[in-house]
Design an enzyme around this catalytic site. Structure first.
Site, short mmCIF file in Angstrom:
data_model
loop_
_atom_site.label_atom_id
_atom_site.label_comp_id
_atom_site.label_asym_id
_atom_site.label_seq_id
_atom_site.Cartn_x
_atom_site.Cartn_y
_atom_site.Cartn_z
CG ASP A 118 -2.20 -0.87 0.92
OD1 ASP A 118 -2.84 -1.10 -0.14
OD2 ASP A 118 -2.49 -1.66 1.93
CG ASP A 183 -8.10 -3.27 -2.90
OD1 ASP A 183 -8.34 -4.40 -3.49
OD2 ASP A 183 -8.51 -3.19 -1.59
#
Ligand code: GLY
Length: 408
Positions: A118, A183
């Site tokens: 991330d 994502d």
């Protein structure tokens, strides 16, 4: 003769037209201005609390009525600093720039983080916006280092960046080898940026490989998405097509679909590859044509959630989609993306989703979900819903301005 007259009259006409469209003269406060004022009020309360604490805190959500602050390694740590930058951009008030820099620089160690994927979100939203708006060249080094850290997760045999490690936590209990989540498309902007800053094309290459593999394996024929694709590290083949945060393996998790729309829009911006534009448009067409999309454009947390129409909505998915659609509207007229985006943020800015000043832990939007299968962050505010709402407001403001200028 006529042209000369027009040239003489042009400044006066411009003044008249802009006065007609000026909310101050009509007495009405337009949607964007009203939401900026609200965001300033609410985030002034939020930052006052932080500043009074004498610490650098990073609010994510509320938990049992209390604001939950997160540490820099949490995947959402870039959003609150990023919202500071958007408030600076939306208001021009240097207070937000100073706070943006302070909360961004508290994430300095994230550039070395390699244990999850991330960093693109974390560094892009904080340092990326900071670089864009403050011009602080030192932020470039952080972005490039973060891109190097992210690149350590590239698995050439499968041609993807591994999202999660499988040696600990709940991810270790799913039998996965190399899980990639939709994502992850959102982390690619960092890699494209790093190539722009360094001239080193290896970051770009990884991003393109990842986007291509994701296009190949994460989408069903109707352009809905699987949340998790688990690859074999031995030969790169697909081992499992699963969900983690959606209702079922074969359902469509709303935020995952939102990441797909946004991610491929950015991939198109960065490469000019029309396949990515098509992918973003097709992923949105799935949403737009879905019989379970509510009239207000704010999706249920999963398009196949049990209990629809009483299932929970996910305001974060709506905000991400709206922001992406404003950008998409500048690339394609196939669908009226701008009208769709306006509709979604009008809903989010209504009392149904927008908090009242001082409530909702001082966050802007209510009614997001983190992960229902994990019973985590259910029907709460989330810092990323606010971030993408602010980004959407900024994009709307810019587009409205272009239209006003064109009309003028
Ligand atoms: N990227 C994690 C999530 O959307 O919940």
């Amino acid at each position: 003769m006529k042209l000369a007259l027009l040239i003489i009259l042009f400044p006066a006409l411009t003044l008249i037209f802009s006065a007609c469209g000026n909310s101050e003269t009509t007495g009405k406060v337009d949607f964007v201005s009203d939401n900026i004022s609200f965001a300033v009020e609410q985030y002034s309360l939020q930052t006052a609390l932080i500043e009074e604490s004498g610490k650098v805190l990073n609010p994510k959500t509320i938990d049992n009525g209390k604001i939950r602050y997160i540490n820099p390694e949490e995947w959402t740590s870039g959003f609150f600093p990023g919202s500071m930058w958007y408030l600076y951009e939306l208001t021009g008030d240097s207070k937000w720039m100073l706070l943006g820099a302070k909360y961004t620089e508290a994430l300095n160690t994230v550039q070395y983080l390699t244990w999850h994927h991330d960093v693109g979100f974390m560094i892009g939203c904080s340092y990326g916006n900071g670089l864009r708006l403050s011009g602080n060249e030192a932020y470039k080094d952080v972005i490039v280092q973060a891109a190097k850290s992210l690149s350590t997760r590239y698995r050439p045999v499968a041609g993807i960046l591994q999202s999660w490690n499988v040696d600990r936590g709940w991810q270790s209990e799913r039998g996965w080898e190399c899980p990639v989540i939709i994502d992850n498309m959102m982390n690619l902007e960092l890699l494209f940026d790093a190539t722009e800053y360094t001239g080193d094309s290896s970051f770009y290459h990884i991003a393109v490989m990842h986007a291509d593999k994701t296009m190949e394996h994460h989408f069903r024929p109707d352009f809905s998405t699987w949340h998790v694709i688990d690859y074999s590290l031995a030969d790169g083949s697909v081992r499992n097509k699963h969900t983690a945060q959606g209702f079922a393996h074969e359902s469509t998790w709303a935020r995952g679909q939102a990441w797909a729309i946004y991610g491929y829009t950015v991939a198109y911006r960065k490469t000019g590859d029309p396949r990515y534009l098509d992918q973003a448009e097709n992923a949105f067409a799935f949403v737009a044509n879905h019989p379970n999309l509510p009239e207000d454009g704010v999706p249920y947390w999963d398009f196949d959630a049990p209990g629809i129409p009483d299932a929970l909505r996910d305001a974060s998915a709506a905000a991400i989609i709206a922001s992406a659609l404003y950008e998409l509207s500048t690339y394609s007229t196939k669908t009226d993306y701008r009208t769709w985006a306006d509709k979604i943020i009008t809903s989010l800015g209504s009392p149904a989703y927008r908090a009242l000043p001082g409530e909702n832990g001082n966050f802007l939007l209510k009614h997001s979900v983190g992960s229902i299968p994990h019973n985590s962050e259910v029907d709460v505010p989330l810092n990323y819903a606010d971030y993408y709402f602010l980004e959407a407001l900024k994009r709307k403001k810019d587009l409205d301005h272009v239209i006003q200028k064109t009309n003028g």
